[in-house]
Write a protein that holds these residues in place. Structure first.
Motif, PDB file in Angstrom:
ATOM      1  N   ALA A  67       0.826  -1.203   0.000  1.00 27.88           N
ATOM      2  CA  ALA A  67       0.000   0.000   0.000  1.00 27.88           C
ATOM      3  C   ALA A  67       0.862   1.255   0.000  1.00 27.88           C
ATOM      4  O   ALA A  67       1.983   1.259   0.524  1.00 27.88           O
ATOM      5  N   ASP A  68       0.312   2.302  -0.574  1.00 30.75           N
ATOM      6  CA  ASP A  68       0.965   3.612  -0.575  1.00 30.75           C
ATOM      7  C   ASP A  68       0.731   4.249   0.793  1.00 30.75           C
ATOM      8  O   ASP A  68      -0.410   4.541   1.165  1.00 30.75           O
ATOM      9  N   PRO A  69       1.785   4.502   1.589  1.00 35.37           N
ATOM     10  CA  PRO A  69       1.573   5.076   2.920  1.00 35.37           C
ATOM     11  C   PRO A  69       1.056   6.508   2.890  1.00 35.37           C
ATOM     12  O   PRO A  69       0.595   7.013   3.917  1.00 35.37           O
ATOM     13  N   ASP A  70       1.141   7.149   1.729  1.00 35.73           N
ATOM     14  CA  ASP A  70       0.635   8.519   1.627  1.00 35.73           C
ATOM     15  C   ASP A  70      -0.883   8.562   1.424  1.00 35.73           C
ATOM     16  O   ASP A  70      -1.471   9.641   1.441  1.00 35.73           O
ATOM     17  N   LYS A  71      -1.508   7.416   1.259  1.00 38.06           N
ATOM     18  CA  LYS A  71      -2.957   7.370   1.064  1.00 38.06           C
ATOM     19  C   LYS A  71      -3.617   6.767   2.294  1.00 38.06           C
ATOM     20  O   LYS A  71      -3.084   5.846   2.910  1.00 38.06           O
ATOM     21  N   PRO A  72      -4.819   7.267   2.667  1.00 40.33           N
ATOM     22  CA  PRO A  72      -5.485   6.736   3.853  1.00 40.33           C
ATOM     23  C   PRO A  72      -6.005   5.320   3.618  1.00 40.33           C
ATOM     24  O   PRO A  72      -6.239   4.910   2.477  1.00 40.33           O
ATOM     25  N   LEU A  73      -6.191   4.589   4.692  1.00 33.89           N
ATOM     26  CA  LEU A  73      -6.816   3.274   4.636  1.00 33.89           C
ATOM     27  C   LEU A  73      -8.324   3.445   4.770  1.00 33.89           C
ATOM     28  O   LEU A  73      -8.789   4.185   5.652  1.00 33.89           O
ATOM     29  N   GLU A  74      -9.065   2.760   3.911  1.00 29.47           N
ATOM     30  CA  GLU A  74     -10.523   2.818   3.979  1.00 29.47           C
ATOM     31  C   GLU A  74     -11.088   1.410   4.100  1.00 29.47           C
ATOM     32  O   GLU A  74     -10.624   0.476   3.438  1.00 29.47           O
ATOM     33  N   VAL A  75     -12.082   1.258   4.947  1.00 29.69           N
ATOM     34  CA  VAL A  75     -12.804  -0.001   5.126  1.00 29.69           C
ATOM     35  C   VAL A  75     -14.278   0.307   4.894  1.00 29.69           C
ATOM     36  O   VAL A  75     -14.822   1.224   5.513  1.00 29.69           O
ATOM     37  N   THR A  76     -14.936  -0.454   4.000  1.00 35.48           N
ATOM     38  CA  THR A  76     -16.339  -0.189   3.680  1.00 35.48           C
ATOM     39  C   THR A  76     -17.163  -1.470   3.772  1.00 35.48           C
ATOM     40  O   THR A  76     -16.670  -2.578   3.553  1.00 35.48           O
ATOM     41  N   SER A  77     -18.431  -1.262   4.135  1.00 34.59           N
ATOM     42  CA  SER A  77     -19.395  -2.370   4.151  1.00 34.59           C
ATOM     43  C   SER A  77     -20.096  -2.385   2.803  1.00 34.59           C
ATOM     44  O   SER A  77     -20.568  -1.355   2.324  1.00 34.59           O
ATOM     45  N   LYS A  78     -20.137  -3.529   2.171  1.00 31.33           N
ATOM     46  CA  LYS A  78     -20.748  -3.601   0.849  1.00 31.33           C
ATOM     47  C   LYS A  78     -21.955  -4.536   0.857  1.00 31.33           C
ATOM     48  O   LYS A  78     -22.102  -5.407   1.706  1.00 31.33           O
ATOM     49  N   GLY A  79     -22.845  -4.361  -0.106  1.00 28.83           N
ATOM     50  CA  GLY A  79     -24.009  -5.222  -0.260  1.00 28.83           C
ATOM     51  C   GLY A  79     -25.215  -4.765   0.524  1.00 28.83           C
ATOM     52  O   GLY A  79     -26.316  -5.307   0.349  1.00 28.83           O
ATOM     53  N   GLY A  80     -25.059  -3.782   1.423  1.00 30.19           N
ATOM     54  CA  GLY A  80     -26.214  -3.265   2.144  1.00 30.19           C
ATOM     55  C   GLY A  80     -26.739  -4.169   3.240  1.00 30.19           C
ATOM     56  O   GLY A  80     -27.765  -3.872   3.851  1.00 30.19           O
ATOM     57  N   ASP A  81     -26.057  -5.278   3.514  1.00 28.28           N
ATOM     58  CA  ASP A  81     -26.534  -6.201   4.540  1.00 28.28           C
ATOM     59  C   ASP A  81     -25.701  -6.035   5.809  1.00 28.28           C
ATOM     60  O   ASP A  81     -24.792  -6.805   6.082  1.00 28.28           O
ATOM     61  N   GLY A  82     -25.999  -5.027   6.592  1.00 28.92           N
ATOM     62  CA  GLY A  82     -25.313  -4.832   7.850  1.00 28.92           C
ATOM     63  C   GLY A  82     -24.387  -3.639   7.868  1.00 28.92           C
ATOM     64  O   GLY A  82     -24.358  -2.830   6.929  1.00 28.92           O
ATOM     65  N   ARG A  83     -23.619  -3.537   8.946  1.00 26.47           N
ATOM     66  CA  ARG A  83     -22.760  -2.357   9.158  1.00 26.47           C
ATOM     67  C   ARG A  83     -21.498  -2.757   9.911  1.00 26.47           C
ATOM     68  O   ARG A  83     -21.414  -3.836  10.516  1.00 26.47           O
ATOM     69  N   ILE A  84     -20.509  -1.848   9.881  1.00 25.35           N
ATOM     70  CA  ILE A  84     -19.264  -2.013  10.632  1.00 25.35           C
ATOM     71  C   ILE A  84     -19.491  -1.498  12.047  1.00 25.35           C
ATOM     72  O   ILE A  84     -20.048  -0.416  12.241  1.00 25.35           O
ATOM     73  N   THR A  85     -19.067  -2.252  13.032  1.00 24.97           N
ATOM     74  CA  THR A  85     -19.209  -1.803  14.420  1.00 24.97           C
ATOM     75  C   THR A  85     -17.884  -1.369  15.044  1.00 24.97           C
ATOM     76  O   THR A  85     -17.869  -0.587  15.988  1.00 24.97           O
ATOM     77  N   ASP A  86     -16.776  -1.888  14.526  1.00 26.70           N
ATOM     78  CA  ASP A  86     -15.481  -1.507  15.095  1.00 26.70           C
ATOM     79  C   ASP A  86     -14.365  -1.878  14.128  1.00 26.70           C
ATOM     80  O   ASP A  86     -14.470  -2.854  13.386  1.00 26.70           O
ATOM     81  N   VAL A  87     -13.283  -1.072  14.129  1.00 26.34           N
ATOM     82  CA  VAL A  87     -12.093  -1.354  13.336  1.00 26.34           C
ATOM     83  C   VAL A  87     -10.875  -1.095  14.208  1.00 26.34           C
ATOM     84  O   VAL A  87     -10.754  -0.033  14.829  1.00 26.34           O
ATOM     85  N   ILE A  88      -9.977  -2.056  14.261  1.00 28.97           N
ATOM     86  CA  ILE A  88      -8.702  -1.895  14.973  1.00 28.97           C
ATOM     87  C   ILE A  88      -7.580  -2.184  13.988  1.00 28.97           C
ATOM     88  O   ILE A  88      -7.493  -3.281  13.438  1.00 28.97           O
ATOM     89  N   ALA A  89      -6.724  -1.165  13.747  1.00 28.63           N
ATOM     90  CA  ALA A  89      -5.584  -1.309  12.844  1.00 28.63           C
ATOM     91  C   ALA A  89      -4.314  -1.028  13.640  1.00 28.63           C
ATOM     92  O   ALA A  89      -4.187   0.035  14.262  1.00 28.63           O
ATOM     93  N   VAL A  90      -3.380  -1.969  13.634  1.00 28.31           N
ATOM     94  CA  VAL A  90      -2.152  -1.821  14.422  1.00 28.31           C
ATOM     95  C   VAL A  90      -0.978  -2.349  13.618  1.00 28.31           C
ATOM     96  O   VAL A  90      -1.101  -3.321  12.871  1.00 28.31           O
ATOM     97  N   ASP A  91       0.176  -1.677  13.733  1.00 25.92           N
ATOM     98  CA  ASP A  91       1.352  -2.154  13.000  1.00 25.92           C
ATOM     99  C   ASP A  91       2.149  -3.129  13.858  1.00 25.92           C
ATOM    100  O   ASP A  91       1.819  -3.387  15.022  1.00 25.92           O
ATOM    101  N   ALA A  92       3.208  -3.658  13.295  1.00 27.56           N
ATOM    102  CA  ALA A  92       3.967  -4.712  13.962  1.00 27.56           C
ATOM    103  C   ALA A  92       4.685  -4.230  15.220  1.00 27.56           C
ATOM    104  O   ALA A  92       5.066  -5.043  16.066  1.00 27.56           O
ATOM    105  N   THR A  93       4.868  -2.929  15.365  1.00 26.05           N
ATOM    106  CA  THR A  93       5.521  -2.392  16.558  1.00 26.05           C
ATOM    107  C   THR A  93       4.528  -2.077  17.667  1.00 26.05           C
ATOM    108  O   THR A  93       4.919  -1.624  18.744  1.00 26.05           O
ATOM    109  N   GLY A  94       3.229  -2.287  17.393  1.00 28.01           N
ATOM    110  CA  GLY A  94       2.211  -2.051  18.408  1.00 28.01           C
ATOM    111  C   GLY A  94       1.560  -0.692  18.350  1.00 28.01           C
ATOM    112  O   GLY A  94       0.756  -0.345  19.224  1.00 28.01           O
ATOM    113  N   HIS A  95       1.859   0.111  17.321  1.00 26.58           N
ATOM    114  CA  HIS A  95       1.251   1.436  17.199  1.00 26.58           C
ATOM    115  C   HIS A  95      -0.100   1.332  16.493  1.00 26.58           C
ATOM    116  O   HIS A  95      -0.197   0.762  15.404  1.00 26.58           O
ATOM    117  N   TYR A  96      -1.123   1.911  17.115  1.00 31.07           N
ATOM    118  CA  TYR A  96      -2.470   1.871  16.561  1.00 31.07           C
ATOM    119  C   TYR A  96      -2.662   3.007  15.555  1.00 31.07           C
ATOM    120  O   TYR A  96      -2.149   4.112  15.741  1.00 31.07           O
TER     121      TYR A  96
END
Length: 416
Positions: free
Chosen positions: A57-86
């Motif tokens: 991935a290009d680190p200069d671009k944001p990460l996006e997570v989307t719900s598709k298909g219209g069946d439900g929603r996202i309740t939580d997202v946790i993204a962490v790198d290998a050094t433990g930084h969220y």
């Protein structure tokens, strides 16, 4: 028998369960999706902006997570790198989109865990792991001084490979450089000397007989456009005794203290009129058993010129100020100032001082007719700057003063 409303409800439930037969439930809610249910695989219902497979991935671009298909929603997202930084992010109110609000690290591996629920409340989950491309341009940081034992006056330095000018970029760098001491020092702050150099010192001298560590979590962190932090080699220093030499130019004596107790008083000579020794606090930079001192190298010539072999030379400025043996002026030592700016003493006393002090120890000159020691550029004059003025050179602490509120103090990132 009288029942409270809660008692009546419980009794009604018991009766209803009996009437429905074994295995029937009531009054406890539906068990269609019990809390203990294992989340289903939401792979087909969640999309990521990160590339699939081995692509990075290009680190200069944001990460996006989307719900598709219209069946439900996202309740939580946790993204962490290998050094433990969220990775900070924001979830849309409708739960259909999450996006990062902080830059991704370069050359990092992220694990992203997404929790979902469908329209009927059933939980789902998906996990993605991806790498970001390494940075093309990196900021290198080198801590100083070299590892070893130093006196209580030794500042910590950070030299940068690229100039950092903007307040926003300086904020990122300063937050990522950590200095700690054992025992804990009284406060502490970085000071930007210029665009490529920072110094760190506590409010007062470092605690004696302890240690100092400098570390960084700058690796992969975005500093400015296309510039990311590189890995930084940590630094650990030992701190010796609190050794201070106070040179009274008007009394022509130097008094040496170790951990607050006087251990020697030495007759000296300092700079004569026109060559007066600088006032103020200086830090021992190094020691040389022999130096050939030539006045022309510091702009002294003509009738004042000199070219002398000098022994037991303890350096306190880059411009050539030393504490050293001056056997040619023994008759003036303790009586008059006859040097060209150095602190001169007998050979025996100079040898004793040379063997006693270490880099980072303090030499303070008082009652001289000379100017004050420069704060920077001619050695370490850092301690001559008032503490509030020192903190003005920090992006993080510029607005903080002693006695500030706890909320203000919570903004401080460097720790000692």
């Amino acid at each position: 028998m009288n029942h409270t409303p809660r008692s009546r409800t419980v009794l009604s439930c018991i009766l209803l369960v009996v009437s429905l037969g074994a295995g029937a439930t009531a009054c406890g809610g539906s068990d269609k999706h019990p809390l203990s249910a294992k989340p289903s695989d939401a792979t087909g219902k969640i999309a990521f902006s990160a590339p699939a497979g081995s692509a990075k991935a290009d680190p200069d671009k944001p990460l996006e997570v989307t719900s598709k298909g219209g069946d439900g929603r996202i309740t939580d997202v946790i993204a962490v790198d290998a050094t433990g930084h969220y990775l900070a992010g924001e979830l849309a109110a409708d739960g259909l989109r999450w996006h990062s609000t902080a830059p991704l690290a370069a050359g990092a591996r992220y694990t992203v865990k997404v929790a979902t629920e469908n329209k009927s409340g059933a939980p789902g989950a998906r996990t993605l792991t991806f790498d970001t491309r390494p940075a093309k341009k990196k900021l290198q940081v080198e801590f100083g001084p070299e590892e070893g034992e130093y006196g209580v006056g030794q500042p910590i330095t950070a030299t940068l490979s690229e100039p950092i000018k903007s307040k926003k970029a300086r904020d990122v760098v300063e937050r990522s450089l950590k200095v700690r001491s054992t025992p804990v020092a009284n406060g502490g702050a970085w000071h930007w000397v210029d665009d490529t150099e920072l110094h760190f010192r506590p409010k007062e001298y470092w605690p004696a007989h302890g240690s100092i560590t400098a570390t960084s979590n700058l690796e992969g962190v975005k500093i400015s456009d296309k510039l990311y932090g590189a890995a930084v080699k940590p630094l650990k220093l030992a701190v010796g005794s609190r050794l201070e030499a106070i040179v009274d130019a008007s009394a022509h004596y130097m008094t040496v203290y170790r951990d607050g107790e006087e251990i020697n008083s030495i007759p000296v000579t300092t700079g004569k009129p026109g060559f007066s020794t600088r006032n103020g606090i200086k830090v021992v930079l190094g020691k040389q058993q022999f130096v050939q001192m030539n006045g022309s190298t510091v702009g002294i010539g003509g009738s004042e010129g000199y070219n002398l072999p000098v022994y037991w030379a303890t350096r306190v400025t880059w411009s050539g100020e030393y504490v050293h043996a001056a056997p040619w002026s023994v008759g003036s030592q303790g009586v008059a100032n006859v040097s060209h700016g150095c602190v001169g003493m007998s050979t025996g006393n100079a040898a004793w001082f040379f063997e006693t002090v270490t880099p980072g120890d303090i030499v303070q000159v008082v009652n001289s007719a000379g100017d004050y020691m420069e704060d920077f550029g001619n050695g370490f004059g850092d301690w001559n700057m008032e503490w509030d003025d020192w903190r003005k050179g920090s992006v993080l602490q510029a607005g903080i003063r002693d006695g500030s509120s706890p909320a203000d103090a919570a903004r401080l990132r460097p720790s000692v």
